[in-house]
Design a protein around this motif. Structure first.
Motif, short mmCIF file in Angstrom:
data_model
loop_
_atom_site.label_atom_id
_atom_site.label_comp_id
_atom_site.label_asym_id
_atom_site.label_seq_id
_atom_site.Cartn_x
_atom_site.Cartn_y
_atom_site.Cartn_z
N ASP A 71 17.90 62.07 27.30
CA ASP A 71 17.03 61.56 27.86
C ASP A 71 15.79 60.51 27.17
N ARG A 72 15.36 61.39 26.05
CA ARG A 72 15.06 60.40 24.64
C ARG A 72 15.67 59.18 24.14
N MET A 73 17.45 59.50 24.08
CA MET A 73 17.89 58.22 23.85
C MET A 73 17.66 57.47 25.10
N LYS A 74 17.57 57.58 26.16
CA LYS A 74 17.70 57.00 27.14
C LYS A 74 16.63 55.83 26.46
N GLU A 75 15.95 56.81 27.15
CA GLU A 75 13.83 55.66 26.86
C GLU A 75 13.87 55.20 25.22
N ILE A 76 14.67 54.99 24.57
CA ILE A 76 14.99 54.46 23.03
C ILE A 76 15.42 53.43 23.55
N ASN A 77 16.63 53.49 24.38
CA ASN A 77 17.09 52.79 24.55
C ASN A 77 17.00 51.32 25.22
N GLU A 78 16.40 51.84 26.29
CA GLU A 78 15.93 50.88 27.57
C GLU A 78 14.10 49.99 26.40
N SER A 79 13.56 50.59 25.50
CA SER A 79 12.54 50.03 25.32
C SER A 79 13.27 48.82 24.28
N TYR A 80 13.56 48.99 23.42
CA TYR A 80 14.11 48.79 22.54
C TYR A 80 14.89 47.04 23.13
N ALA A 81 15.77 47.32 24.26
CA ALA A 81 16.15 46.73 24.95
C ALA A 81 15.16 45.48 25.39
N VAL A 82 14.00 45.93 25.77
CA VAL A 82 13.25 45.20 26.48
C VAL A 82 12.45 44.68 24.94
N LEU A 83 11.77 44.77 23.94
CA LEU A 83 10.72 44.50 23.23
C LEU A 83 11.80 43.63 22.54
N SER A 84 13.45 44.20 22.23
CA SER A 84 13.76 43.14 21.22
C SER A 84 14.56 41.09 21.79
N GLU A 85 14.02 41.35 23.44
CA GLU A 85 14.60 40.27 23.78
C GLU A 85 12.96 39.92 24.47
N PRO A 86 12.79 38.15 23.64
CA PRO A 86 12.02 37.90 23.39
C PRO A 86 11.11 37.47 25.22
N ARG A 87 11.93 37.24 25.91
CA ARG A 87 11.97 36.48 27.16
C ARG A 87 11.63 37.73 27.67
N LYS A 88 11.99 39.02 27.69
CA LYS A 88 11.94 40.55 28.63
C LYS A 88 10.89 40.66 27.94
N ARG A 89 10.19 41.00 26.67
CA ARG A 89 8.81 41.49 26.09
C ARG A 89 7.33 40.64 26.59
N SER A 90 7.34 39.49 26.78
CA SER A 90 6.63 38.21 27.35
C SER A 90 5.84 39.53 28.51
N GLU A 91 7.43 39.16 29.25
CA GLU A 91 7.33 39.08 30.85
C GLU A 91 6.28 40.94 30.60
N TYR A 92 6.87 41.85 29.52
CA TYR A 92 6.22 43.01 29.68
C TYR A 92 5.02 42.85 29.56
N ASP A 93 4.95 42.03 28.21
CA ASP A 93 3.21 42.25 27.58
C ASP A 93 2.56 42.04 28.38
N ALA A 94 3.12 40.92 28.98
CA ALA A 94 1.41 39.58 30.74
C ALA A 94 1.19 40.86 31.49
N LEU A 95 2.44 42.40 32.17
CA LEU A 95 2.30 43.32 32.72
C LEU A 95 1.35 44.26 31.87
N ARG A 96 2.10 44.38 30.98
CA ARG A 96 0.37 45.65 30.54
C ARG A 96 -0.74 44.72 30.59
N GLN A 97 -0.62 43.37 29.98
CA GLN A 97 -2.70 42.62 30.46
C GLN A 97 -3.12 43.00 31.85
N THR A 98 -2.22 42.83 32.07
CA THR A 98 -2.69 43.12 33.86
C THR A 98 -2.19 44.39 34.62
#
Length: 270
Positions: free
Chosen positions: A45-72
């Motif tokens: 389960d820990r590995m799945k969390e790490i995989n998902e986090s990297y897949a989002v943050l390593s891709e600029p478009r997905k990271r930008s979307e996530y950052d915007a949601l964090r601000q809101t």
């Protein structure tokens, strides 16, 4: 939905560089790799969390979307993000496969497909096809829906069969298909179950004979998994697995059978 934060999972600040994200992922993925944590059920389960986090943050478009949601939405950003992004969306285009294959070559770990199939479902597999004028990569099962050539995502079931038929009809492409898993039983003597060792197994269904290595201290009801010993795959697809259910011969019953056999041999004429 459960609250998580991709940055916290990787141990990063929200201004982390792409290099810092990649370095953090490589370190954590190596630390929590399932092949290094076979006795830790929480590691997967820990590995799945790490995989998902990297897949989002390593891709600029997905990271930008996530950052915007964090601000809101603050701590609820993860839930908001997952409402509009399937597993397939998250992992599409990621270089996780390349990193896992590097680990496989360097440390002898299992490769990307084996790990993801174990983590995200037995139906998970990927493959590429090439023909003159057409190229595609298909992800079937496991991670969300199915992704077809050109990045189109398809659900499974009948539509998957239709896609397979269309590819074969139009371009002569037959996609690999994994063979079915098989179930059978293997009967051990009490001594074999206690000590383990090599035991001959014969399949009544396929006629195949194998020598199976039995671990010590096996109990009735446990299973042995023999990889790639199931039904053969199609079009280059890998074979399924064979699951052997352990049965232990009753010692008293066996003694009675041996006694009857001995008695019968004395009673036979001639």
């Amino acid at each position: 939905m459960e609250q998580k934060d991709y940055y916290s999972i990787l141990g990063l600040e929200n201004n982390a560089t792409q290099k810092e994200i990649r370095d953090a992922y490589r370190r954590l993925a190596l630390l929590h790799h399932p092949d290094r944590n076979r006795d830790n059920p929480e590691a997967a389960d820990r590995m799945k969390e790490i995989n998902e986090s990297y897949a989002v943050l390593s891709e600029p478009r997905k990271r930008s979307e996530y950052d915007a949601l964090r601000q809101t939405y603050g701590s609820s950003a993860y839930g908001q993000f997952r409402q509009t992004h399937s597993d397939q969306d998250i992992f599409r285009g990621s270089d996780i496969q390349q990193i896992f294959e590097e680990f496989s070559r360097a440390f002898g770990f299992r490769g990307f497909d084996d790990i993801f199939r174990e983590s995200y479902g037995a139906g998970y597999r990927t493959f590429e096809f090439r023909k003159p004028g057409v190229f595609g990569r298909v992800i079937v099962g496991g991670v969300g829906n199915r992704q077809g050539a050109g990045g189109i995502t398809y659900p499974g079931g009948y539509l998957e069969k239709l896609i397979r038929y269309g590819l074969k009809k139009k371009w002569g492409i037959e996609l690999p298909e994994r063979g079915k898993d098989l179930q059978d039983s293997i009967v051990l003597s009490p001594e074999q179950a206690r000590l383990g060792g090599r035991v001959r197994y014969s399949s009544q269904r396929t006629g195949r004979e194998l020598v199976v290595t039995i671990p010590a201290n096996m109990r009735t009801g446990q299973q042995l998994r023999l990889k790639r010993m199931g039904e053969a795959g199609r079009a280059g697809g890998e074979a399924g697995d064979l699951y052997l259910n352990i049965r232990i011969r009753n010692l008293l019953i066996q003694k009675v059978k041996d006694f009857i056999a001995t008695l019968w041999s004395f009673m036979k004429p001639g």
